[in-house]
Design an enzyme around this catalytic site. Structure first.
Site, PDB file in Angstrom:
ATOM      1  N   GLU A  10      -5.857  -8.263   0.309  1.00  0.00           N
ATOM      2  CA  GLU A  10      -6.268  -8.305   1.712  1.00  0.00           C
ATOM      3  C   GLU A  10      -7.758  -8.013   1.797  1.00  0.00           C
ATOM      4  OE1 GLU A  10      -4.058  -5.671   4.255  1.00  0.00           O
ATOM      5  OE2 GLU A  10      -2.160  -6.054   3.225  1.00  0.00           O
ATOM      6  N   GLU A  26       0.832  -1.211   0.000  1.00  0.00           N
ATOM      7  CA  GLU A  26       0.000   0.000   0.000  1.00  0.00           C
ATOM      8  C   GLU A  26       0.866   1.260   0.000  1.00  0.00           C
ATOM      9  OE1 GLU A  26      -2.574  -0.489   3.401  1.00  0.00           O
ATOM     10  OE2 GLU A  26      -3.910  -1.830   2.299  1.00  0.00           O
TER      11      GLU A  26
END
Length: 479
Positions: free
Chosen positions: A265, A122
């Site tokens: 995720e 991220e």
């Protein structure tokens, strides 16, 4: 039409349908290791195998973890922390060394089945204020060249796991990457596509619910909603579909609408906040698994589900930073000791507990009932600066156990972390060891494990992060 031609067409159609039929989503898990009480990697690999979990995503390239995965056949995504992107982007030789030490070394006969390398995690989060943005693409380029030098470019694919905040929209069909990411996303997506890599995205309906009091609770799950999102001819009944199609629209706008997608995720925490509990986590993950296994797809991509979906996460991680929220330490479908938190079928039967876990003796450290506890604040603060006390917060499973219960919970957490050293239950006479389990209802007083390493100080970034939490007037700093 001749019989020969008809036969050829029949064979071709059979092959096409056979190919389509085998392209089904796989369910994997994220295996994070930022834990206070660590199971041995071998125990965790056995847990994966016993549950027929064939895909695992890592956040680094821990040699102990990779050694344990050797010969398992489990498909692995190895991670590169964001902090390494700068040096990898500036030095081809560092990239060569990283690939040699963390990929080539294990890609041998009977070794580790490494399919992906995640370049950063991220890295475009808005909270990072662009600090990693300029490093991602050069790091990708250097690492790709390093894989090619090692004759691994055809087997190992580079990916960049992105948070869903990389794109934005009021309606899914209007999805677009954030303006400041437009150029870098075009570069990265073009790179991924040319090298046969998917786009990896992390989707968290829980965080949408947690961060927005106006977010409809039922929209976060898969059971239907009284607040559907109507987008032209498409109607969205859950946040997952809406988020996924927002990404599809964003990719379409830059010419890559058919890009394969992996959910890196997705999950639901079981503690540490309102709405983070066992029943909600089970409901969400059960709905997710059923949705994935149905191969249903979404309104913008019907019948074409994501390539793979990685649940977040395998195990609780009691040493993670709590800056995003106290729930950060409670995402596991298994508790820290490999015990299933709730019944869940990932498509291969209900979850099975870890075997042969070695625990410390059944004893606990609690507040001494015969002592005045008015001077306990500093001891409480010390205990919670090492142990995980997040379940004591509002919304946590141990929030209602009272002040003495809070003290006992903190003392015991510290005591177990110190391998039940008798001196660590003294607290100037305010603590006492008991052989009677002080757990109350859903509030579990843990007993430590002995088959792994304990480390309560390392976070993903290697830095200590502190935040102030208040329990019934008692102050503590959680690191």
């Amino acid at each position: 039409m001749t019989s020969t031609l008809f036969s050829m067409i029949t064979v071709l159609l059979f092959c096409v349908f056979a190919v389509v039929e085998v392209v089904e989503s796989g369910i994997g898990v994220n295996w994070g290791t930022v834990a206070l009480h660590k199971l041995s990697p071998e125990t965790v690999v056995d847990l994966l195998k016993d549950n027929k979990i064939e895909k695992v995503k890592l956040f680094d390239a821990d040699p102990d973890v990779l050694k344990a995965l050797m010969g398992s056949g489990i498909e692995v995504m190895v991670g590169i922390p964001n902090e390494m992107l700068a040096v990898l982007s500036s030095s081809a030789s560092v990239a060569d060394l990283w690939v040699s030490q963390n990929v080539s070394r294990y890609m041998v006969k009977g070794g580790v089945n490494i399919k992906y390398v995640a370049v950063g995690n991220e890295p475009f989060l808005t909270s990072y204020s662009g600090q990693y943005q300029s490093y991602v693409f050069p790091a990708l380029t250097n690492l790709q060249q390093s894989l090619a030098k090692g004759n691994l470019a055809g087997m190992v694919k580079l990916v960049v796991p992105c948070n869903a905040d990389a794109y934005e929209s009021s309606l899914p069909s209007q999805g677009a990457f954030r303006p400041e990411l437009a150029q870098i996303m075009m570069q990265i997506v073009s790179f991924l596509s040319s090298n046969g890599s998917p786009f990896v995205v992390n989707i968290y309906p829980f965080l949408s619910l947690y961060g927005n009091s106006d977010f409809p609770q039922d929209y976060a799950f898969f059971e239907g909603t009284t607040h559907p999102v109507v987008d032209g001819p498409n109607v969205y009944y859950n946040a997952y579909d809406g988020n996924f199609d927002t990404l599809l629209a964003a990719l379409s706008k830059i010419g890559y609408g058919h890009m394969p997608i992996v959910i890196g995720e997705i999950g639901w925490p079981t503690d540490g906040a309102l709405g983070a509990n066992l029943s909600a986590a089970r409901l969400f993950n059960k709905g997710l698994v059923n949705r994935v296994l149905s191969n249903k797809g979404t309104p913008l991509r019907p019948g074409v589900p994501p390539m793979d979906v990685y649940l977040f996460s395998l195990l609780d991680e009691g040493a993670k930073s709590v800056l995003p929220g106290n729930f950060e330490r409670h995402w596991g479908i298994f508790s820290f000791d490999g015990q299933a938190k709730y019944s869940l079928n990932l498509g291969n039967g209900l979850l099975k507990n870890a075997k042969d876990v070695h625990y410390l003796p059944s004893r606990w450290c609690v507040a001494n009932p015969t002592r005045d506890l008015s001077a306990v604040a500093n001891h409480f603060k010390l205990a919670c600066s090492f142990a995980d006390c997040t379940t004591l917060n509002y919304g946590g499973s141990c929030n209602g156990i009272g002040e003495k219960g809070n003290i006992s919970y903190a003392f015991n957490g510290y005591y177990q972390l110190q391998k039940q050293n008798p001196r660590t239950c003294e607290f100037d006479g305010l603590g006492i060891v008991t052989f009677r389990d002080p757990s109350v209802g859903d509030c579990r007083f843990l007993v430590g494990v002995t088959d792994g390493k304990s480390s309560g100080f390392r976070l993903n970034s290697g830095r200590i992060v502190s935040s102030l939490i208040i329990f019934g007037g008692i102050f503590t700093v959680v690191v």
